[in-house]
Scaffold this motif. Structure first.
Motif, PDB file in Angstrom:
ATOM      1  N   ARG A  90       0.830  -1.184   0.000  1.00  0.00           N
ATOM      2  CA  ARG A  90       0.000   0.000   0.000  1.00  0.00           C
ATOM      3  C   ARG A  90       0.879   1.254   0.000  1.00  0.00           C
ATOM      4  N   ASN A 111     -11.386   1.914  -6.999  1.00  0.00           N
ATOM      5  CA  ASN A 111     -11.550   1.002  -5.865  1.00  0.00           C
ATOM      6  C   ASN A 111     -10.195   0.583  -5.306  1.00  0.00           C
ATOM      7  N   GLY A 113      -8.931   1.204  -2.309  1.00  0.00           N
ATOM      8  CA  GLY A 113      -8.848   1.244  -0.858  1.00  0.00           C
ATOM      9  C   GLY A 113      -7.953   0.187  -0.264  1.00  0.00           C
ATOM     10  N   ASP A 114      -7.713  -0.882  -1.018  1.00  0.00           N
ATOM     11  CA  ASP A 114      -6.825  -1.931  -0.526  1.00  0.00           C
ATOM     12  C   ASP A 114      -5.366  -1.647  -0.862  1.00  0.00           C
ATOM     13  N   ALA A 117      -3.148   3.124   2.045  1.00  0.00           N
ATOM     14  CA  ALA A 117      -3.297   2.967   3.497  1.00  0.00           C
ATOM     15  C   ALA A 117      -3.887   4.226   4.122  1.00  0.00           C
ATOM     16  N   ASP A 186     -13.510   5.810   1.502  1.00  0.00           N
ATOM     17  CA  ASP A 186     -13.373   4.364   1.618  1.00  0.00           C
ATOM     18  C   ASP A 186     -12.994   4.015   3.057  1.00  0.00           C
ATOM     19  N   GLU A 187     -13.755   3.159   3.680  1.00  0.00           N
ATOM     20  CA  GLU A 187     -13.508   2.803   5.082  1.00  0.00           C
ATOM     21  C   GLU A 187     -12.184   2.080   5.287  1.00  0.00           C
ATOM     22  N   ARG A 188     -11.610   1.565   4.215  1.00  0.00           N
ATOM     23  CA  ARG A 188     -10.330   0.868   4.325  1.00  0.00           C
ATOM     24  C   ARG A 188      -9.154   1.843   4.400  1.00  0.00           C
ATOM     25  N   VAL A 189      -9.418   3.114   4.124  1.00  0.00           N
ATOM     26  CA  VAL A 189      -8.365   4.127   4.068  1.00  0.00           C
ATOM     27  C   VAL A 189      -8.460   5.050   5.278  1.00  0.00           C
ATOM     28  N   HIS A 190      -7.330   5.238   5.958  1.00  0.00           N
ATOM     29  CA  HIS A 190      -7.283   6.202   7.062  1.00  0.00           C
ATOM     30  C   HIS A 190      -7.244   7.588   6.454  1.00  0.00           C
TER      31      HIS A 190
END
Length: 278
Positions: A90, A111, A113-114, A117, A186-190
């Motif tokens: 990431r 997309n 988000g993965d 980071a 995106d909830e995966r990203v701070h």
């Protein structure tokens, strides 16, 4: 996170221990410039300071006058290259001004988000810019015509896909309201938004007029982006002191005698990212 504003020095602070320590950061950093800005000229001493602390730093390679959609595509290519070169899973993105909008759109559109980071936006007009509204006000046709005549500027900047009209129009409050309804975080990203404001228009005369204009409409601002627009998301930080839109990225390289230690502020940003495992 508490930002400390320190006296500015002409160099990188050789006498300060904080410039000698190594910062542990899991993922590389990509700096994304904003409107009318170029990677190599926009960030002052920040990239060098971060690298002296062992941070892997790259530029976003986006256009100075590119549209949000076009810059998102360019940013995707950069992220893919950085991930390949560094063998990382990431990246951490730190984006200034419109670069934050480009980055938000890039993460959402592709997309990613993965693969991202964290996204730290610096003085980004998340809710639009009053200056953009003025340019595209129906009562100010001369402003739009001026933008059309200045279309060649993107070529002078060496942009791959210059589109000055769309680049500025996207920053109107109406367009950003539509953008924010669709392009969600995106909830995966701070995600965190950091900003500053000018307390005295004479602290950066380049923004004296625009500061007064925005202040009459929306209140506190950094000369180009209002505090109201820069505050976005759940992690919001204000850097204390009178700091303009360009000063926050060390563009002037300490042109004021009382300039804050901007590189030091960015060290704190990446230090905290490291503490969170990014």
């Amino acid at each position: 996170m508490k930002f400390l504003l320190l006296a500015c020095t002409s160099g990188l602070g050789a006498n300060s221990n904080k410039y000698e320590e190594s910062i542990s950061l899991k993922y590389p950093v990509i700096l994304v410039n904003g409107l009318a800005a170029q990677d190599i000229h926009s960030w002052g001493r920040i990239p060098g300071t971060l690298r002296r602390h062992g941070i892997k730093v790259f530029f976003g390679n986006t256009d100075a006058w590119g549209s949000v959609e076009s810059n998102a595509s360019l940013l995707k290519a950069t992220v893919d290259r950085v991930l390949y070169e560094t063998k990382s899973e990431r990246v951490n993105i730190i984006a200034h001004s419109k670069g934050g909008i480009d980055s938000r759109y890039f993460i959402w559109k592709y997309n990613y988000g993965d693969r991202v980071a964290s996204l730290t936006t610096i003085s980004t007009p998340h809710r639009g810019a009053e200056v953009a509204d003025a340019i595209f006000d129906e009562r100010r046709t001369f402003a739009r015509r001026m933008i059309e005549r200045l279309a060649f500027i993107g070529v002078l900047y060496g942009d791959a896909n210059p589109d000055i009209g769309n680049a500025i129009y996207h920053l109107t409050t109406k367009r950003m309201a539509e953008f924010n309804k669709t392009v969600l975080m995106d909830e995966r990203v701070h995600f965190q938004s950091i900003y500053s404001v000018m307390e005295n228009p004479t602290d950066d005369l380049f923004y004296a007029l625009s500061y007064a204009f925005i202040n009459n409409i929306s209140g506190p601002n950094d000369g180009l982006v209002s505090e109201k627009s820069a505050r976005w998301g759940n992690n919001i930080r204000k850097i204390e002191g009178s700091i303009s839109h360009k000063q926050i990225i060390d563009f002037h390289r300490c042109s004021r005698t009382d300039q804050m230690d901007i590189p030091g502020i960015f060290l704190e940003i990446v230090r905290e990212l490291g503490s969170k495992g990014f």
